[in-house]
Scaffold this motif. Structure first.
Motif, PDB file in Angstrom:
ATOM      1  N   ALA A  43      -2.128 -12.947  -8.140  1.00 47.53           N
ATOM      2  CA  ALA A  43      -2.398 -13.068  -6.706  1.00 47.53           C
ATOM      3  C   ALA A  43      -2.743 -14.509  -6.349  1.00 47.53           C
ATOM      4  O   ALA A  43      -2.327 -15.033  -5.308  1.00 47.53           O
ATOM      5  N   ILE A  44      -3.498 -15.150  -7.245  1.00 46.94           N
ATOM      6  CA  ILE A  44      -3.861 -16.545  -6.991  1.00 46.94           C
ATOM      7  C   ILE A  44      -2.600 -17.408  -6.945  1.00 46.94           C
ATOM      8  O   ILE A  44      -2.425 -18.262  -6.067  1.00 46.94           O
ATOM      9  N   MET A  45      -1.705 -17.155  -7.885  1.00 48.93           N
ATOM     10  CA  MET A  45      -0.443 -17.898  -7.914  1.00 48.93           C
ATOM     11  C   MET A  45       0.324 -17.716  -6.617  1.00 48.93           C
ATOM     12  O   MET A  45       0.934 -18.658  -6.101  1.00 48.93           O
ATOM     13  N   LEU A  46       0.289 -16.481  -6.098  1.00 51.35           N
ATOM     14  CA  LEU A  46       0.998 -16.203  -4.854  1.00 51.35           C
ATOM     15  C   LEU A  46       0.520 -17.121  -3.745  1.00 51.35           C
ATOM     16  O   LEU A  46       1.313 -17.779  -3.048  1.00 51.35           O
TER      17      LEU A  46
ATOM     18  N   LEU B 176      -5.856  -8.492  -1.294  1.00 47.57           N
ATOM     19  CA  LEU B 176      -5.703  -9.949  -1.254  1.00 47.57           C
ATOM     20  C   LEU B 176      -4.247 -10.336  -1.081  1.00 47.57           C
ATOM     21  O   LEU B 176      -3.893 -11.200  -0.272  1.00 47.57           O
ATOM     22  N   VAL B 177      -3.377  -9.679  -1.842  1.00 49.03           N
ATOM     23  CA  VAL B 177      -1.945  -9.949  -1.723  1.00 49.03           C
ATOM     24  C   VAL B 177      -1.460  -9.653  -0.309  1.00 49.03           C
ATOM     25  O   VAL B 177      -0.701 -10.419   0.292  1.00 49.03           O
ATOM     26  N   ALA B 178      -1.928  -8.532   0.223  1.00 52.05           N
ATOM     27  CA  ALA B 178      -1.515  -8.167   1.586  1.00 52.05           C
ATOM     28  C   ALA B 178      -1.943  -9.230   2.586  1.00 52.05           C
ATOM     29  O   ALA B 178      -1.159  -9.649   3.446  1.00 52.05           O
ATOM     30  N   ILE B 179      -3.176  -9.688   2.451  1.00 53.13           N
ATOM     31  CA  ILE B 179      -3.664 -10.728   3.372  1.00 53.13           C
ATOM     32  C   ILE B 179      -2.807 -11.981   3.227  1.00 53.13           C
ATOM     33  O   ILE B 179      -2.455 -12.647   4.208  1.00 53.13           O
ATOM     34  N   GLY B 180      -2.444 -12.292   1.976  1.00 56.04           N
ATOM     35  CA  GLY B 180      -1.612 -13.468   1.738  1.00 56.04           C
ATOM     36  C   GLY B 180      -0.273 -13.357   2.450  1.00 56.04           C
ATOM     37  O   GLY B 180       0.209 -14.306   3.078  1.00 56.04           O
ATOM     38  N   MET B 181       0.315 -12.197   2.362  1.00 54.83           N
ATOM     39  CA  MET B 181       1.617 -12.010   3.000  1.00 54.83           C
ATOM     40  C   MET B 181       1.501 -12.109   4.516  1.00 54.83           C
ATOM     41  O   MET B 181       2.373 -12.697   5.175  1.00 54.83           O
ATOM     42  N   ILE B 182       0.441 -11.543   5.054  1.00 54.60           N
ATOM     43  CA  ILE B 182       0.251 -11.638   6.504  1.00 54.60           C
ATOM     44  C   ILE B 182       0.063 -13.102   6.896  1.00 54.60           C
ATOM     45  O   ILE B 182       0.600 -13.570   7.900  1.00 54.60           O
ATOM     46  N   TRP B 208       6.390  -5.470   5.965  1.00 49.32           N
ATOM     47  CA  TRP B 208       6.404  -4.119   5.435  1.00 49.32           C
ATOM     48  C   TRP B 208       5.633  -4.066   4.111  1.00 49.32           C
ATOM     49  O   TRP B 208       4.863  -3.143   3.857  1.00 49.32           O
ATOM     50  N   MET B 209       5.906  -5.068   3.252  1.00 48.93           N
ATOM     51  CA  MET B 209       5.198  -5.114   1.964  1.00 48.93           C
ATOM     52  C   MET B 209       3.714  -5.296   2.173  1.00 48.93           C
ATOM     53  O   MET B 209       2.896  -4.713   1.464  1.00 48.93           O
ATOM     54  N   ALA B 210       3.372  -6.124   3.157  1.00 47.56           N
ATOM     55  CA  ALA B 210       1.945  -6.345   3.414  1.00 47.56           C
ATOM     56  C   ALA B 210       1.278  -5.032   3.782  1.00 47.56           C
ATOM     57  O   ALA B 210       0.191  -4.694   3.283  1.00 47.56           O
ATOM     58  N   LEU B 211       1.940  -4.251   4.653  1.00 46.34           N
ATOM     59  CA  LEU B 211       1.375  -2.963   5.040  1.00 46.34           C
ATOM     60  C   LEU B 211       1.218  -2.067   3.825  1.00 46.34           C
ATOM     61  O   LEU B 211       0.186  -1.409   3.637  1.00 46.34           O
ATOM     62  N   ALA B 212       2.265  -2.048   2.988  1.00 44.55           N
ATOM     63  CA  ALA B 212       2.205  -1.192   1.804  1.00 44.55           C
ATOM     64  C   ALA B 212       1.061  -1.583   0.885  1.00 44.55           C
ATOM     65  O   ALA B 212       0.267  -0.742   0.472  1.00 44.55           O
ATOM     66  N   PHE B 213       0.966  -2.878   0.573  1.00 44.63           N
ATOM     67  CA  PHE B 213      -0.109  -3.334  -0.316  1.00 44.63           C
ATOM     68  C   PHE B 213      -1.470  -3.012   0.279  1.00 44.63           C
ATOM     69  O   PHE B 213      -2.402  -2.605  -0.408  1.00 44.63           O
ATOM     70  N   LEU B 214      -1.569  -3.228   1.584  1.00 42.97           N
ATOM     71  CA  LEU B 214      -2.862  -3.015   2.223  1.00 42.97           C
ATOM     72  C   LEU B 214      -3.259  -1.546   2.152  1.00 42.97           C
ATOM     73  O   LEU B 214      -4.385  -1.204   1.788  1.00 42.97           O
ATOM     74  N   ILE B 215      -2.326  -0.674   2.488  1.00 43.50           N
ATOM     75  CA  ILE B 215      -2.669   0.752   2.499  1.00 43.50           C
ATOM     76  C   ILE B 215      -2.994   1.226   1.090  1.00 43.50           C
ATOM     77  O   ILE B 215      -3.962   1.977   0.885  1.00 43.50           O
ATOM     78  N   ILE B 216      -2.213   0.803   0.111  1.00 44.55           N
ATOM     79  CA  ILE B 216      -2.506   1.222  -1.267  1.00 44.55           C
ATOM     80  C   ILE B 216      -3.848   0.670  -1.716  1.00 44.55           C
ATOM     81  O   ILE B 216      -4.680   1.389  -2.292  1.00 44.55           O
ATOM     82  N   GLY B 217      -4.069  -0.613  -1.455  1.00 47.65           N
ATOM     83  CA  GLY B 217      -5.329  -1.217  -1.880  1.00 47.65           C
ATOM     84  C   GLY B 217      -6.521  -0.520  -1.267  1.00 47.65           C
ATOM     85  O   GLY B 217      -7.502  -0.187  -1.947  1.00 47.65           O
ATOM     86  N   VAL B 218      -6.460  -0.278   0.044  1.00 51.32           N
ATOM     87  CA  VAL B 218      -7.577   0.393   0.704  1.00 51.32           C
ATOM     88  C   VAL B 218      -7.690   1.826   0.220  1.00 51.32           C
ATOM     89  O   VAL B 218      -8.792   2.351   0.056  1.00 51.32           O
ATOM     90  N   SER B 219      -6.558   2.468  -0.047  1.00 56.42           N
ATOM     91  CA  SER B 219      -6.616   3.856  -0.511  1.00 56.42           C
ATOM     92  C   SER B 219      -7.325   3.968  -1.845  1.00 56.42           C
ATOM     93  O   SER B 219      -7.961   4.974  -2.128  1.00 56.42           O
ATOM     94  N   ILE B 220      -7.184   2.938  -2.692  1.00 57.45           N
ATOM     95  CA  ILE B 220      -7.913   2.985  -3.960  1.00 57.45           C
ATOM     96  C   ILE B 220      -9.408   2.954  -3.687  1.00 57.45           C
ATOM     97  O   ILE B 220     -10.179   3.729  -4.252  1.00 57.45           O
ATOM     98  N   LYS B 221      -9.809   2.085  -2.780  1.00 60.81           N
ATOM     99  CA  LYS B 221     -11.238   1.983  -2.454  1.00 60.81           C
ATOM    100  C   LYS B 221     -11.743   3.221  -1.749  1.00 60.81           C
ATOM    101  O   LYS B 221     -12.907   3.600  -1.868  1.00 60.81           O
ATOM    102  N   LEU B 222     -10.841   3.820  -0.959  1.00 58.71           N
ATOM    103  CA  LEU B 222     -11.224   4.987  -0.173  1.00 58.71           C
ATOM    104  C   LEU B 222     -11.134   6.277  -0.992  1.00 58.71           C
ATOM    105  O   LEU B 222     -11.583   7.326  -0.573  1.00 58.71           O
ATOM    106  N   ALA B 223     -10.550   6.186  -2.191  1.00 59.10           N
ATOM    107  CA  ALA B 223     -10.383   7.357  -3.049  1.00 59.10           C
ATOM    108  C   ALA B 223      -9.524   8.421  -2.394  1.00 59.10           C
ATOM    109  O   ALA B 223      -9.813   9.612  -2.441  1.00 59.10           O
ATOM    110  N   VAL B 224      -8.440   7.962  -1.755  1.00 63.39           N
ATOM    111  CA  VAL B 224      -7.468   8.899  -1.234  1.00 63.39           C
ATOM    112  C   VAL B 224      -6.704   9.467  -2.412  1.00 63.39           C
ATOM    113  O   VAL B 224      -6.304   8.728  -3.307  1.00 63.39           O
ATOM    114  N   PHE B 225      -6.512  10.790  -2.419  1.00 67.66           N
ATOM    115  CA  PHE B 225      -5.704  11.398  -3.474  1.00 67.66           C
ATOM    116  C   PHE B 225      -4.345  10.728  -3.471  1.00 67.66           C
ATOM    117  O   PHE B 225      -3.749  10.566  -2.423  1.00 67.66           O
TER     118      PHE B 225
END
Lengths: 122, 491, 502
Positions: A43-46, B176-182, B208-225
């Protein structure tokens, strides 16, 4: 599609996948931490690579302040990544600290052996 | 008090290292409690200010956004701030005068430092208007949470904390990746600015990728099945007070991030109509509701029952979100508040039981109902709220969720919501039966209710589940206002 | 006291009584006095509302607005008034009976018993006076929960299993069907308030109306429509006073009251009639009616037989509602009172027999009429009311139900009513007949088990009646069955306005 020109993204993808693979596939907790670090590095690289402006130089003011025609790379991603690196360091430190405590409690840092000890106990 | 928004963060943040310096047990405890109460006071003031005067915008260091970091408080974050700080204020004084669970002598100052850091992080995620700031505070709160969880009595708390660390960090990195893409596509990190600059680039694959990364990342924190794997172990093995705090706050804040991302940043139209995210979120939510409840029925430990129940309840919140209509969003947001009350209260009940009995295994709970009536009454009421009996907050959440289903024409989903509440009857009543009935042969002499310092915080939360089941102005009223605001204002 | 205050006081008194009982738990006589006093006061306050209602006013009391448009509110109307009178009125003899039974039987956990009793009456009055579906649903669930400790009173495995059936069926039906129906009603009409003439007219049509009615009817598990009737016989493991008041009066009447109230004030009699949406319910109720009567014939355990009789009689009321005619509704409403009085008598007798001689099965009860003439005579009178023979009150409700069937051009249901009357003769009369006409069986249960009933056995030697506190209430309610025959006209006048609405 400019496949070769996007080599930085390929690097990110490769690092991310390697990191995730190690986290999932390796049983040794220390190795998992290494995998996690690699994953975070991707991610940092990105960010860092996205900050590079074509033809741009490092975002440091030149010695001669009158030079106005300099193209700089974007400094913001670098700054953000300083924070992210710190977060990564903290995470790694915390993770390894927990691993040390696990070693004290279980006598091993292999996940399958830990699982076996837990199952034996219950 | 124009600096209130930043004080909300600065006070607990600075208080944490101060805790490390204060060695005396009672002092550090009192200090932590006072800080928590101050945070609640600030949050309530902010809510009042927002209700009267509209969105508050605070520029950190007087640097103007979008270049400077902005703390932006609108009705949504004020609402969540109040929830988080209220839980903190109630949980912090829990068991004042009794030893903290699982701590070795001389570690209490570190415990409170971690607690306050977690609180700081959670409040920070909620109040900030800068996307990267969200990531930073997310990691702050998560690291503190990993620490707190690992303090559990049993050594499995360590592995639970470690798993949570791994999964949580992956989630955080995805965000973080999602924020980077945005950032790549919009050039800004300020959330209000992103909202303005995203529409022209919504069609790009990057977004689209940013949305995907964001939703997956938040879902991990939110403990979505099915990204919930870390939750049952983490809540079960952590000290009960920590479970109470985290169950009632951490997932709520993650839900806030999801709502913010979908409705303010990307816009409901893009997320639901263009990308069709409800086709992903709704089935997963329904699975969480059913599988979580069914799993809860078969657990042998009270904390694990509550943990799996939480997964089901998170499913309810996600379901409300995925309807993307006013009733649905209101239901999800009001369940934010209600679940915090219910789960926080129930985990505090368990903390009291663990204090007195030393165990939370269901088999060890036989017949304690007679000797610990106040605690058991609290459990029954909290349980009734989980089931959704009218007169409790659980009913209010169900009301909105089923209406949302009817509004969007899915009678089947409406039935499913009601059916899953019945599953809650099974796992709640199983425990009630054990506590009240099987009392013979167990000598429960000398057993009594936990001390007042434990009963009062428990009953504040449990009493809240009844009080807010009748007076819903603050909870459902605010939630529906927020829902309306999100659905119309942000595209 | 003003009518709105009276509503609040009437509902609040049993709750305060429950608290009082909890506080005086250590001193049984004082605690019993609290129960009796509360029951008398509650009935008195409920009575003061009767004049208001008969003069046409509908006093109301709003407590809180829970959600926008959904309030916790009370309003008194004729049907609710009747149910409240029945519940509060019959609490008095039941309180006396329960005291006698518990002491004669040396029951454990009496404080919890009487507390939950008071809470159940609190819930019943809340249901009776509810102004909207939310309030009704709230108190409906409170009733289920407050009666759980009563059903599982004995705390053994049998009680626990019965409790699971009880809670399982009632909560499942109320959450899956009744709550669904309520939410759907809100979705269609935007309101949950009861209104004369119903709220669904114009908002729902076609098969949707029948489906909604099905959700309401099956959702009201307490009305014991098959196949959701199993909780009733399961709940018979409870002590007899519980069966008497709650499963003959308060709980089951809450169920059929809800069904009638929904038919009159949510659907509207005319709307239902026009859409023919309740025809299926007539058949479903008739099926339950006949099937449970037949099952009652097969039961040897007296309480089980009475339980199935109750299920059958409840379907009379549901049938009356489903007929969607004035006479049907009036008959159904009247039957709330008639059946309550009759059934409570029968249950009181069953309990008295158990206390006096430890007999549960009818086959053991040959000839006990000689040892327990008061009890069995009361049983005879109660049976006559259930069967529907004059001069007992039950005959009037049967009459109006038959009239309702005729009015609605559903003559087949007159036949159903006739057949079921024959069946009820079949399952009730033998009990009386065997008690009085057959010779007593010599059995080991007889010696020494009848606690001397004091005054009665001194006057009539050879009498082995239950304690006076058990016998007096059942005689009272038996006479009540006769009295209701003459008061039927007043009940008719009370209820008539609900059928005259738009």
């Amino acid at each position: 599609m400019d496949l070769l020109g996007l080599w930085n993204y390929w690097a990110v993808i490769v690092l991310m996948m390697i990191g995730l693979y190690i986290v999932i596939a390796r049983d040794n907790l220390v190795k998992k931490m290494m995998g996690l670090s690699i994953f975070q590095v991707s991610a940092i690289m990105l960010y860092v690579s996205m900050g590079k402006v074509e033809g741009g130089t490092a975002p440091i003011l030149p010695a001669d302040p009158s030079e106005s025609d300099v193209l700089y790379s974007n400094p913001l991603p670098h700054v953000l990544m300083l924070t992210a690196i710190v977060v990564g360091v903290a995470t790694t430190a915390l993770g390894l600290a927990i691993v040390v405590r696990i070693y004290d409690a279980y006598g091993t840092v292999e996940e399958d052996e830990i699982g076996a000890v837990d199952r034996q106990e219950s | 008090m124009e600096h209130l928004p930043v004080l909300q963060i600065v006070i607990p943040l600075l208080a944490a290292p101060v805790c490390v310096l204060l060695r005396h047990h009672a002092t550090v405890r009192t200090f932590a409690v006072l800080v928590a109460w101050t945070c609640l006071g600030i949050a309530l003031t902010l809510l009042a200010e927002v209700r009267e005067g509209g969105t508050i915008s605070y520029h950190l260091g007087n640097w103007a956004p979008p270049l400077g970091i902005e703390y932006r408080v609108d009705l949504l974050n004020a609402y969540v701030l109040v929830i988080v700080s209220a839980i903190g204020a109630v949980v912090m004084p829990f068991g004042f005068g009794t030893p903290e669970p699982g701590l070795r002598d001389g570690q209490h100052h570190l415990y409170y430092a971690a607690f306050l850091l977690c609180l700081t992080g959670l409040l920070g995620i909620t109040i900030t208007g800068d996307a990267f700031n969200v990531f930073v505070f997310l990691e702050v709160s998560s690291l503190a949470a990993y620490t707190l969880i690992s303090l559990g009595q049993h050594r499995r708390a360590l592995t639970a904390g470690f798993s949570y660390l791994i999964m949580g960090s992956i989630g955080g990195t995805f965000i973080l990746v999602a924020i980077g893409m945005i950032y790549m596509m919009t050039g800004t990190l300020n959330m209000a600015d992103i909202a303005e600059r995203l529409p022209p680039v919504l069609g790009t694959r990057t977004i689209w990728m940013a949305l995907a990364f964001l939703i997956i990342g938040v879902s991990i924190k939110l403990a979505v099945f099915p990204l919930h794997q870390w939750l049952p172990n983490a809540y079960s093995y952590a000290p009960p007070v920590v479970s109470a705090f985290l169950a009632a706050t951490a997932t709520k804040v993650s839900y806030y991030v999801l709502v913010r991302a979908i409705f303010t940043l990307f816009g409901a139209a893009f997320v639901f109509e263009t990308m069709g995210m409800q086709r992903l979120l709704m089935p997963l939510a329904l699975l969480a509701m059913f599988l979580g409840s069914i799993a809860a029925i078969y657990q042998e430990d009270l904390k694990r029952v509550l943990a799996y129940s939480s997964i089901a309840q998170i499913g309810y919140m996600t379901l409300g979100l995925s309807f993307a209509n006013e009733d649905g969003l209101t239901g999800g947001l009001v369940h934010l508040f209600n679940h915090a009350l219910m789960k926080g209260g129930l985990f505090l009940v368990v903390a009291g039981i663990v204090y007195k009995l030393g165990s939370s295994a269901i088999g060890d709970l036989r017949g304690i109902g007679r000797k610990m009536p106040v605690t058991m009454a609290a459990f029954v009421i909290g349980g009734l709220s989980l089931i959704g009996v009218p007169g409790t907050v659980g009913f209010i959440s169900k009301w909105y969720l089923v209406l949302a289903a009817l509004d969007s024409g899915s009678y089947v989903v409406a039935f499913m919501i009601l059916a899953s509440s019945l599953l809650a009857v099974v796992y709640v009543w199983r425990i009630v039966e054990v506590m009240y009935f099987q009392g013979d042969g167990e000598s429960r002499e000398g057993l009594s209710d936990p001390p007042l310092s434990m009963l009062i915080p428990t009953w504040v939360l449990i009493g809240g589940t009844i009080y807010f089941g009748f007076t819903t102005e603050l909870t459902a009223g605010t939630a529906s206002e927020i829902a309306r605001m999100l659905l119309e204002g942000a595209k | 006291m003003t009518p709105p205050t009276a509503i609040g006081v009437a509902v609040l008194l049993p709750l305060l009584g429950a608290i009082g009982i909890q506080l005086t738990g250590k001193r049984p006589n004082l605690r019993e006095a609290v129960t009796i006093l509360t029951s008398l006061l509650t009935f008195g306050v409920v009575l003061t509302l009767v004049r208001e209602v008969t003069s046409g006013s509908r006093p109301e009391l709003e407590l809180a607005e829970v959600l926008p448009g959904v309030a916790l509110a009370f309003q008194v109307e004729p049907l609710g008034m009747l149910y409240a009178l029945v519940a509060a009125g019959l609490w008095i003899p039941t309180a006396l009976y329960a005291i006698g039974y518990c002491r004669g039987h040396d029951e454990q956990n009496q404080t919890r018993f009487f507390t939950c009793f008071a809470l159940a009456i609190f819930a019943a009055l809340g249901i009776a006076f509810s102004r909207n579906l939310f309030t009704l649903f709230l108190f409906y669930e409170v009733l289920t929960l407050s009666t759980y400790p009563l059903v599982t009173h004995y705390g053994n495995d049998e009680a626990k299993a019965a409790g699971r059936t009880y809670l399982g069926i009632l909560l499942t039906t109320s959450v899956m069907f009744l709550l669904m129906a309520i939410l759907w009603t809100w979705h269609l009409t935007g309101t949950l308030e009861f209104a004369p003439g119903g709220i669904l007219n114009g908002k729902a049509e076609g098969p949707m109306v029948a489906v909604l009615l099905a959700l309401y009817a099956f959702g009201t598990g307490k009305a014991a429509l098959m196949p959701f009737h199993r909780w009733l016989p399961a709940a018979m493991v409870a002590p007899t006073p519980v069966s008497a008041l709650l499963h003959a009066v308060a709980i089951v009447k809450a169920g059929v009251f809800t069904v009638l109230k929904v038919i009159v004030y949510v659907f509207g009699i005319n709307f239902l009639d026009e859409t023919d949406a309740s025809v299926w319910l007539m058949y479903a109720a008739s099926f339950t009616l006949l099937a449970s009567s037949i099952i009652a014939l097969t039961k040897d355990n007296l309480k089980a037989r009475l339980a199935y009789s109750t299920i059958s009689q409840l379907s009379y009321i549901v049938l009356g509602g489903a007929l969607a005619t004035s006479a049907g509704i009036l008959g159904g409403g009247m039957h709330i009172a008639m059946h309550a009085m009759g059934k409570i008598t029968l249950f009181f007798c069953a309990g008295a027999i158990f206390v006096a001689s430890h007999k549960k099965n009818i086959s053991d009860m040959d000839g006990i009429g000689r040892a327990m003439p008061f009890t069995m005579s009361a049983f005879f009178l109660g049976s006559m009311s259930i069967i529907g023979l004059p001069p007992m009150g039950g005959s009037w409700s049967k009459w109006y139900l038959a009239l309702g069937a005729a009015d609605g051009h559903h003559a087949i249901f007159i036949a159903v009513l006739m057949i079921s009357s024959l069946l009820s003769i079949g399952y009730l009369m033998p009990v009386v007949g065997r008690a009085f006409l057959f010779p007593a069986k010599a059995s080991e249960h007889d010696h020494g088990h009848a606690p001397a009933s004091g005054p009665l056995s001194r006057i009539f030697p050879g009498l082995h009646e239950a304690p006076i506190l058990c016998v007096a209430p059942l005689c009272l309610t038996a006479l009540g069955c006769i009295a209701l025959f003459f008061f039927a006209g007043d009940i008719y006048d009370l209820l008539l306005p609900i059928t005259l609405e738009p």
